[in-house]
Enzyme design. Sequence first.
Site, short mmCIF file in Angstrom:
data_model
loop_
_atom_site.label_atom_id
_atom_site.label_comp_id
_atom_site.label_asym_id
_atom_site.label_seq_id
_atom_site.Cartn_x
_atom_site.Cartn_y
_atom_site.Cartn_z
N SER A 1 0.82 -1.22 0.00
CA SER A 1 0.00 0.00 0.00
C SER A 1 0.85 1.27 0.00
O SER A 1 0.60 2.20 -0.77
CB SER A 1 -0.93 -0.01 1.22
OG SER A 1 -1.79 -1.11 1.17
N CYS B 1 -1.79 -6.20 2.79
CA CYS B 1 -3.20 -5.83 2.96
C CYS B 1 -4.09 -6.45 1.89
O CYS B 1 -5.10 -7.07 2.19
CB CYS B 1 -3.36 -4.31 2.94
SG CYS B 1 -5.08 -3.78 3.09
N CYS C 1 -5.72 -7.47 5.29
CA CYS C 1 -7.02 -6.92 5.65
C CYS C 1 -8.13 -7.20 4.65
O CYS C 1 -9.28 -7.39 5.03
CB CYS C 1 -6.91 -5.43 5.93
SG CYS C 1 -5.83 -4.52 4.82
N LYS D 1 -9.06 -10.97 4.86
CA LYS D 1 -9.58 -11.15 6.22
C LYS D 1 -11.00 -10.64 6.35
O LYS D 1 -11.88 -11.31 6.90
CB LYS D 1 -8.68 -10.42 7.21
CG LYS D 1 -9.18 -10.44 8.65
CD LYS D 1 -8.52 -9.34 9.47
CE LYS D 1 -8.96 -7.97 9.01
NZ LYS D 1 -8.30 -6.88 9.75
N TYR E 1 -5.26 -7.83 17.46
CA TYR E 1 -6.21 -7.77 16.34
C TYR E 1 -6.31 -9.12 15.62
O TYR E 1 -7.40 -9.66 15.42
CB TYR E 1 -5.72 -6.77 15.28
CG TYR E 1 -5.80 -5.32 15.56
CD1 TYR E 1 -6.78 -4.54 14.96
CD2 TYR E 1 -4.86 -4.68 16.36
CE1 TYR E 1 -6.83 -3.17 15.15
CE2 TYR E 1 -4.90 -3.31 16.56
CZ TYR E 1 -5.88 -2.57 15.96
OH TYR E 1 -5.93 -1.22 16.14
N ILE E 2 -5.17 -9.59 15.14
CA ILE E 2 -5.17 -10.75 14.26
C ILE E 2 -5.72 -11.97 14.97
O ILE E 2 -6.52 -12.74 14.41
CB ILE E 2 -3.75 -11.00 13.71
CG1 ILE E 2 -3.31 -9.81 12.85
CG2 ILE E 2 -3.69 -12.29 12.90
CD1 ILE E 2 -1.86 -9.87 12.40
N GLU F 1 -9.58 -11.61 15.55
CA GLU F 1 -10.31 -11.63 14.29
C GLU F 1 -10.35 -13.03 13.69
O GLU F 1 -11.41 -13.48 13.21
CB GLU F 1 -9.68 -10.64 13.30
CG GLU F 1 -9.95 -9.19 13.70
CD GLU F 1 -9.20 -8.18 12.86
OE1 GLU F 1 -9.61 -7.00 12.86
OE2 GLU F 1 -8.20 -8.55 12.21
N ASP G 1 4.84 -0.46 7.39
CA ASP G 1 5.15 -1.32 8.54
C ASP G 1 6.64 -1.45 8.80
O ASP G 1 7.06 -1.68 9.93
CB ASP G 1 4.58 -2.73 8.31
CG ASP G 1 3.07 -2.78 8.49
OD1 ASP G 1 2.46 -1.72 8.63
OD2 ASP G 1 2.52 -3.90 8.46
N ALA H 1 -10.28 -0.14 13.80
CA ALA H 1 -11.37 -1.08 14.07
C ALA H 1 -10.81 -2.48 14.22
O ALA H 1 -9.80 -2.83 13.60
CB ALA H 1 -12.41 -1.05 12.95
N HIS I 1 -32.91 8.36 14.11
CA HIS I 1 -33.60 7.27 14.83
C HIS I 1 -34.36 6.38 13.86
O HIS I 1 -34.93 6.87 12.89
CB HIS I 1 -34.56 7.90 15.85
CG HIS I 1 -35.28 6.90 16.69
ND1 HIS I 1 -34.67 6.24 17.73
CD2 HIS I 1 -36.55 6.44 16.63
CE1 HIS I 1 -35.55 5.43 18.30
NE2 HIS I 1 -36.69 5.53 17.65
N GLU J 1 -27.08 7.02 17.22
CA GLU J 1 -27.74 8.17 17.84
C GLU J 1 -27.38 8.30 19.32
O GLU J 1 -27.48 9.39 19.89
CB GLU J 1 -29.25 8.08 17.68
CG GLU J 1 -29.91 6.96 18.47
CD GLU J 1 -31.43 6.93 18.27
OE1 GLU J 1 -32.09 7.94 18.59
OE2 GLU J 1 -31.93 5.90 17.79
#
Length: 458
Positions: free
Chosen positions: A14, A42, A47, A50, A177-178, A181, A302, A340, A434, A439
């Site tokens: 990337s 990636c 990612c 994944k 993470y890995i 996940e 990285d 995330a 809503h 919200e």
Amino acid sequence: MAYDYDLLVIGAGSGGVRAARMAATYGAKVAIIEEFRVGGTCVIRGCVPKKLYVYASRFSDQFDLAPSFGWQVEASFDWPTLVAAKEKEISRLESAYTANLEKPGVEIIRDRAVVTGPNSLRLTGSGRELTAERLLIATGSHPFIPEVPGAEFGITSNEAFDLPTLPKTILIEGGGYIAVEFATIFAGLGVDTTLIYRGDCILRGFDEDMRRGLEAALTTRGVRTIYQTTIASLANAGDKVQATLSDGITAPFDAVMFATGRRANTTGLGLETAGVKLNDNGSIAVDAYSQSSTPSIYAVGDVTGRAQLTPVAIREGWYFAETVYNNNPQKVDYSLIPTAVFSEPEIGVVGLTEEEAATHGDVDVYLARFRPMQNTLSTRTERMVMKLITEKDEGKVLGVHIFGPGAGEMIQLVGVAMSMGATKKDLDRTIALHPTAAEELVTFKSPSYTYRDCKKVG
């Protein structure tokens, strides 16, 4: 001195692709060297595949919920179909990355490169020597495998996407993470999954409510979590892998996966010949403009040991090109990076954790736990968690932490508001949409509790 190129980029992931493409757009003569596939970790084995596998694993949850909405579902899963569909998509993406490089005139060289000096490298396959005014190292990172007896019988995230058959049982070592996940993926696909971690709870460094929320969710989905334990050794046991743990327990598994972090790809790269300094963890030491200790050599992604996230690598590559080839010096701001965890449920975070924020002065913490609407017709009791951390008295938003469906999508837009300096009063002025989970972030009335002088009150 006349050089063969203005810029030689080692690594077509990337960061390298973005840097090469933009440098060429600004008029530089650029070649990019890649020994594997264009797209990097990636796109090829990170990612993107994944997330596709995460989507696949979530269908089992939806099938469980379906009867409460009047649907009767009979379903079966076929692993080879998923693997083939994944390969088709990443091949499409690889072609797109290649086309994006070729359009501005970047030369793509399929080979392995070794640095031979501040302005030169050697292609190990062909033996060619190439020179350039500047070199950019964008070789990424690789999964770290602990040095334990029999480690060769384990797999990493590199191999997990293309296993010949879906294992019936798997042991995953790691708590980041890995690890979580892939625990989500395998458990969702029906694999008996065990997660072991040397710490006392998964996702070290995340907000405590996020950590404990996911810990409970994994348990609900049948994932066994074993803490303060590591793999001591692995052994071949026919069609099984025999794992001996640090607590002395021995058990067979169809597969054992190491998800124990990643290390920079600098070994054997020849950087010492050019005087490039490395950090203690083997990553390349660079300044705010991604320049190494050798002025003609830069590094992004990285391999620098900074934030190991694809969007960060892309931004670093972009800003390198802006700085060096567009006379527009740019530095990446690492202070506010949305991120995330694509577990089930998801976690989305941006800014400070509660513990971190408490050291920055008096802060208010707003916390809501509720059942996601999609669960309300079923017997599922899993809770969504929304957490907002602000300066005292409706001041600047310092951190937002979301645990539940769609957390990754929500946190991206929260990151926009926070990058603009949003305050609690700004959120209060926003009319709620809503019925949505998001919200909750704009309808908090009063703090759940406050920190004063680093002490929790209220």
